[in-house]
Design a protein around this motif. Sequence first.
Motif, PDB file in Angstrom:
ATOM      1  N   ILE A 151       0.844  -1.206   0.000  1.00  0.00           N
ATOM      2  CA  ILE A 151       0.000   0.000   0.000  1.00  0.00           C
ATOM      3  C   ILE A 151       0.877   1.254   0.000  1.00  0.00           C
ATOM      4  O   ILE A 151       0.733   2.158  -0.821  1.00  0.00           O
ATOM      5  CB  ILE A 151      -0.924   0.002   1.238  1.00  0.00           C
ATOM      6  N   LEU A 152       1.814   1.275   0.959  1.00  0.00           N
ATOM      7  CA  LEU A 152       2.642   2.470   1.109  1.00  0.00           C
ATOM      8  C   LEU A 152       3.592   2.641  -0.086  1.00  0.00           C
ATOM      9  O   LEU A 152       3.907   3.773  -0.472  1.00  0.00           O
ATOM     10  CB  LEU A 152       3.419   2.407   2.420  1.00  0.00           C
ATOM     11  N   ALA A 153       4.020   1.528  -0.678  1.00  0.00           N
ATOM     12  CA  ALA A 153       4.911   1.629  -1.843  1.00  0.00           C
ATOM     13  C   ALA A 153       4.180   2.285  -3.016  1.00  0.00           C
ATOM     14  O   ALA A 153       4.765   3.081  -3.750  1.00  0.00           O
ATOM     15  CB  ALA A 153       5.429   0.250  -2.232  1.00  0.00           C
ATOM     16  N   CYS A 154       2.914   1.961  -3.184  1.00  0.00           N
ATOM     17  CA  CYS A 154       2.121   2.622  -4.233  1.00  0.00           C
ATOM     18  C   CYS A 154       2.090   4.121  -3.977  1.00  0.00           C
ATOM     19  O   CYS A 154       2.374   4.928  -4.867  1.00  0.00           O
ATOM     20  CB  CYS A 154       0.690   2.087  -4.249  1.00  0.00           C
ATOM     21  N   ALA A 155       1.744   4.471  -2.739  1.00  0.00           N
ATOM     22  CA  ALA A 155       1.635   5.893  -2.401  1.00  0.00           C
ATOM     23  C   ALA A 155       2.984   6.596  -2.579  1.00  0.00           C
ATOM     24  O   ALA A 155       3.039   7.773  -2.955  1.00  0.00           O
ATOM     25  CB  ALA A 155       1.144   6.053  -0.968  1.00  0.00           C
ATOM     26  N   ARG A 156       4.048   5.872  -2.319  1.00  0.00           N
ATOM     27  CA  ARG A 156       5.396   6.440  -2.437  1.00  0.00           C
ATOM     28  C   ARG A 156       5.664   6.955  -3.843  1.00  0.00           C
ATOM     29  O   ARG A 156       6.271   7.997  -4.043  1.00  0.00           O
ATOM     30  CB  ARG A 156       6.422   5.341  -2.109  1.00  0.00           C
ATOM     31  N   ILE A 157       5.213   6.169  -4.850  1.00  0.00           N
ATOM     32  CA  ILE A 157       5.522   6.528  -6.241  1.00  0.00           C
ATOM     33  C   ILE A 157       4.321   7.159  -6.953  1.00  0.00           C
ATOM     34  O   ILE A 157       4.353   7.361  -8.158  1.00  0.00           O
ATOM     35  CB  ILE A 157       6.037   5.306  -7.029  1.00  0.00           C
ATOM     36  N   GLY A 158       3.282   7.420  -6.196  1.00  0.00           N
ATOM     37  CA  GLY A 158       2.126   8.104  -6.788  1.00  0.00           C
ATOM     38  C   GLY A 158       1.198   7.193  -7.563  1.00  0.00           C
ATOM     39  O   GLY A 158       0.329   7.662  -8.295  1.00  0.00           O
ATOM     40  N   ALA A 159       1.385   5.874  -7.419  1.00  0.00           N
ATOM     41  CA  ALA A 159       0.438   4.953  -8.054  1.00  0.00           C
ATOM     42  C   ALA A 159      -0.836   4.928  -7.209  1.00  0.00           C
ATOM     43  O   ALA A 159      -0.779   5.029  -5.989  1.00  0.00           O
ATOM     44  CB  ALA A 159       1.047   3.559  -8.155  1.00  0.00           C
ATOM     45  N   VAL A 160      -1.960   4.794  -7.865  1.00  0.00           N
ATOM     46  CA  VAL A 160      -3.249   4.814  -7.173  1.00  0.00           C
ATOM     47  C   VAL A 160      -3.590   3.379  -6.788  1.00  0.00           C
ATOM     48  O   VAL A 160      -3.687   2.517  -7.649  1.00  0.00           O
ATOM     49  CB  VAL A 160      -4.334   5.354  -8.134  1.00  0.00           C
ATOM     50  N   HIS A 161      -3.738   3.106  -5.492  1.00  0.00           N
ATOM     51  CA  HIS A 161      -4.080   1.720  -5.160  1.00  0.00           C
ATOM     52  C   HIS A 161      -5.581   1.521  -5.065  1.00  0.00           C
ATOM     53  O   HIS A 161      -6.340   2.436  -4.745  1.00  0.00           O
ATOM     54  CB  HIS A 161      -3.350   1.217  -3.909  1.00  0.00           C
ATOM     55  N   SER A 162      -5.957   0.303  -5.394  1.00  0.00           N
ATOM     56  CA  SER A 162      -7.351  -0.101  -5.248  1.00  0.00           C
ATOM     57  C   SER A 162      -7.292  -1.420  -4.498  1.00  0.00           C
ATOM     58  O   SER A 162      -6.924  -2.447  -5.060  1.00  0.00           O
ATOM     59  CB  SER A 162      -7.981  -0.275  -6.632  1.00  0.00           C
ATOM     60  N   ILE A 163      -7.598  -1.364  -3.213  1.00  0.00           N
ATOM     61  CA  ILE A 163      -7.493  -2.572  -2.392  1.00  0.00           C
ATOM     62  C   ILE A 163      -8.835  -3.285  -2.411  1.00  0.00           C
ATOM     63  O   ILE A 163      -9.882  -2.657  -2.241  1.00  0.00           O
ATOM     64  CB  ILE A 163      -7.104  -2.228  -0.938  1.00  0.00           C
ATOM     65  N   VAL A 164      -8.784  -4.570  -2.648  1.00  0.00           N
ATOM     66  CA  VAL A 164     -10.005  -5.364  -2.630  1.00  0.00           C
ATOM     67  C   VAL A 164      -9.893  -6.346  -1.468  1.00  0.00           C
ATOM     68  O   VAL A 164      -8.899  -7.068  -1.346  1.00  0.00           O
ATOM     69  CB  VAL A 164     -10.211  -6.107  -3.964  1.00  0.00           C
ATOM     70  N   TYR A 165     -10.890  -6.353  -0.630  1.00  0.00           N
ATOM     71  CA  TYR A 165     -10.912  -7.209   0.562  1.00  0.00           C
ATOM     72  C   TYR A 165     -10.707  -8.675   0.161  1.00  0.00           C
ATOM     73  O   TYR A 165     -11.356  -9.174  -0.772  1.00  0.00           O
ATOM     74  CB  TYR A 165     -12.252  -7.014   1.267  1.00  0.00           C
ATOM     75  N   GLY A 166      -9.803  -9.353   0.853  1.00  0.00           N
ATOM     76  CA  GLY A 166      -9.461 -10.736   0.546  1.00  0.00           C
ATOM     77  C   GLY A 166     -10.611 -11.720   0.713  1.00  0.00           C
ATOM     78  O   GLY A 166     -10.492 -12.873   0.301  1.00  0.00           O
ATOM     79  N   GLY A 167     -11.716 -11.286   1.276  1.00  0.00           N
ATOM     80  CA  GLY A 167     -12.871 -12.163   1.421  1.00  0.00           C
ATOM     81  C   GLY A 167     -13.814 -12.098   0.214  1.00  0.00           C
ATOM     82  O   GLY A 167     -14.786 -12.833   0.142  1.00  0.00           O
ATOM     83  N   PHE A 168     -13.517 -11.198  -0.726  1.00  0.00           N
ATOM     84  CA  PHE A 168     -14.357 -11.111  -1.928  1.00  0.00           C
ATOM     85  C   PHE A 168     -14.048 -12.248  -2.887  1.00  0.00           C
ATOM     86  O   PHE A 168     -12.912 -12.703  -2.979  1.00  0.00           O
ATOM     87  CB  PHE A 168     -14.125  -9.777  -2.651  1.00  0.00           C
ATOM     88  N   GLY A 169     -15.040 -12.672  -3.652  1.00  0.00           N
ATOM     89  CA  GLY A 169     -14.875 -13.733  -4.631  1.00  0.00           C
ATOM     90  C   GLY A 169     -14.404 -13.201  -5.980  1.00  0.00           C
ATOM     91  O   GLY A 169     -14.205 -11.999  -6.166  1.00  0.00           O
ATOM     92  N   ALA A 170     -14.236 -14.128  -6.935  1.00  0.00           N
ATOM     93  CA  ALA A 170     -13.642 -13.800  -8.233  1.00  0.00           C
ATOM     94  C   ALA A 170     -14.448 -12.763  -9.022  1.00  0.00           C
ATOM     95  O   ALA A 170     -13.869 -11.862  -9.633  1.00  0.00           O
ATOM     96  CB  ALA A 170     -13.467 -15.067  -9.051  1.00  0.00           C
ATOM     97  N   ALA A 171     -15.766 -12.884  -9.010  1.00  0.00           N
ATOM     98  CA  ALA A 171     -16.572 -11.946  -9.796  1.00  0.00           C
ATOM     99  C   ALA A 171     -16.433 -10.528  -9.246  1.00  0.00           C
ATOM    100  O   ALA A 171     -16.284  -9.561 -10.003  1.00  0.00           O
ATOM    101  CB  ALA A 171     -18.041 -12.375  -9.785  1.00  0.00           C
ATOM    102  N   ALA A 172     -16.475 -10.419  -7.929  1.00  0.00           N
ATOM    103  CA  ALA A 172     -16.347  -9.105  -7.295  1.00  0.00           C
ATOM    104  C   ALA A 172     -14.964  -8.513  -7.592  1.00  0.00           C
ATOM    105  O   ALA A 172     -14.831  -7.324  -7.900  1.00  0.00           O
ATOM    106  CB  ALA A 172     -16.576  -9.213  -5.795  1.00  0.00           C
ATOM    107  N   LEU A 173     -13.942  -9.345  -7.520  1.00  0.00           N
ATOM    108  CA  LEU A 173     -12.579  -8.873  -7.788  1.00  0.00           C
ATOM    109  C   LEU A 173     -12.448  -8.448  -9.253  1.00  0.00           C
ATOM    110  O   LEU A 173     -11.878  -7.398  -9.564  1.00  0.00           O
ATOM    111  CB  LEU A 173     -11.577  -9.983  -7.439  1.00  0.00           C
ATOM    112  N   HIS A 174     -12.996  -9.258 -10.129  1.00  0.00           N
ATOM    113  CA  HIS A 174     -12.946  -8.971 -11.566  1.00  0.00           C
ATOM    114  C   HIS A 174     -13.559  -7.598 -11.883  1.00  0.00           C
ATOM    115  O   HIS A 174     -12.952  -6.774 -12.561  1.00  0.00           O
ATOM    116  CB  HIS A 174     -13.678 -10.073 -12.332  1.00  0.00           C
TER     117      HIS A 174
END
Length: 630
Positions: A151-174
């Motif tokens: 997370i912090l590495a993304c912020a370090r270089i200005g990349a925009v993170h989109s975190i998806v909760y690890g409890g979500f299934g494949a369709a939700a992640l997709h």
Amino acid sequence: MPETFDVKLEKKTYRPDPSYLEGSSMGDWETAYGRFMDDPEGFWAGIAGELEWFRTWDRVKEWKHPYARWFTGAKLNITHNCLDRHAAGDRRNKVALIWRGEEEGTERMYTYRQLHRLVMRFANALKKMGIKKGDTVCIYMPLVPEQVVAILACARIGAVHSIVYGGFGAAALHTRIRDAKAKIVITADVGFRRGKRVPLKTIVDEAVINASSVEKVIVLRRTKPLLELISEMEVDFDEVMEGMAPACEPEVMDAEDPLFILYTSGTTGTPKGIVHTCGGYMVGTYYTSKYVFDLKENDIYWCTADPGWITGHSYIVYGPLAAGATVLITETVPDYPDPGTWWQIVEEFGVTIFYTAPTAIRMFMRFGEEWPGRYNLTSLRILGSVGEPLNPEAFEWYYHVIGKSACPVLDTWWQTETGMHMIATLVGEPMKPGFAGRPIPGVVVDVVDREGNPVPPGIGGLLVIKEPWPSMMRTVHGNDERYRTYWNTIDACYTAGDLAVRDEDGYIMVLGRSDDIIIVAGHNLGTAEVESALVSHEAVAEAAVIGKPDPLKGQAVKAFVILRLGFEPGEKLKQDLIYHVRMGLGPIAMPSEIEFVTSLPKTRSGKIMRRVLKAKEMGMDPGDISTLED
Ligand code: WTA
């Protein structure tokens, strides 16, 4: 939206020991709120001034309804404040992160210096893979320190993170990968949950099919033998770190550059990618971590959320680290291997601030006082709650059994969209079970009727926010129209979508959602997303879901299903459908009840009237049904 309505108010008040107020950084509510009201911009500038900026702002706030810009012209990098600021000073060898795995004895600790170096190494690895400022990176990981590093590495270089909760299934992640056009997905082979392995990488394999934006998948391989990487696209987390220098200048970000996208459920269609920006979000989360939780230098702070939710973004990662806290994270669940696990962690690590959700508290109530009773919880100083209303019974139990009738209980109301706490009872102020409290200094809220007129105490209405605040969302990714709806529903106010009531002292009790969002165990679910998961099953012609009160989870999902011709209702099919939703969206979205029906109540324009289903289910009056088709 409902009309206004009468609410019977609880009257009980608890007063914390005066030492809490005397020692608090914020001081009493009246004075602090008055200071804000006298000079709102000066108030926020004062908070922002406690942080380090590469260039200071020209103006604190620019507001052109419904668009706000905060700290205009200012340059910063949030990781400079979360890491460099501490690593360069007295907090260099202070523990930033404590991780406790599922098995007792599995723990890791990172000082600010160590975390700083790891983040810079991973940031360099991302850069080497071609990730630049403005690119999107999806993070789908278990709760391990590497997730915080990513997370912090993304912020370090200005990349925009989109975190998806690890409890979500494949369709939700997709859906989320596609909407955000993520270039990289960072994952792990497995997460551990109740002694079982959750195969995250397998879910990613399915989710990246037809997601052409994805160039690389970075896999943290936690188990032996190492999971085989199956294509050129896949790389190992540790390998990409190898040889990377622990030195990476932070990208200079404009205060209004995006920091992350986080998806939250909407009432219709796809989930909404809430966009937060660097400057205002940093100020808001730092402010509330430090002043609402009243963080002190020696606190051991534990927020039990997951970084996949806003609570994890704001109060595991950015806020507490910006404030220089020692943050505990754990992969454990509250009742495995037994319901004493979390209390054992509190005792072992001497946790002083504990922040959890009402659903967890209600679960502990059910297991009984003997579990917390086995452990020494005297290190606890402050207790917090978030995610849904903290009902008075749960408040009492939390306050007396966990807090030994001594710790302030902060019921914090806020949202993914608000980024930071908005309503809470400040440390040391009188607490009223059932009430979140008053707006924190910096925030102006009201309870209004449909026309936007304030309603008197004791009358329920809609919760609105009247003034912009630094950590407010700036837009909905790719759909600004949906953003504007928040500010256009009730004239000039931000409509939160919650029902609330105020008492004579201005304390606010949040009653629940006013729309079709269901909150199950503190997780937001959009009826539309669950319904479309159901309809994607071959047997289903149409589906409608509602939230039904549940003593443990707050609400549970009940689904009404119309079958296609040729399919027979039955227990087996019910189980099939539940499994189908679980695989697509994840366990949190699983209906706990399915009823087969032959028709659904609809408006003449064809919209399902869930309100009518719900009223019928609960034996209540469905209200105005003049728009019902038949
Ligand atoms: C609900 C979570 C009552 C509310 C931070 C809100 C609450 C939605 C509370 C946002 C609380 C959150 N009391 N209700 N203390 N905290 N909610 O976006 O309905 O996951 O609108 O953000 O949760 O959920 P979200």
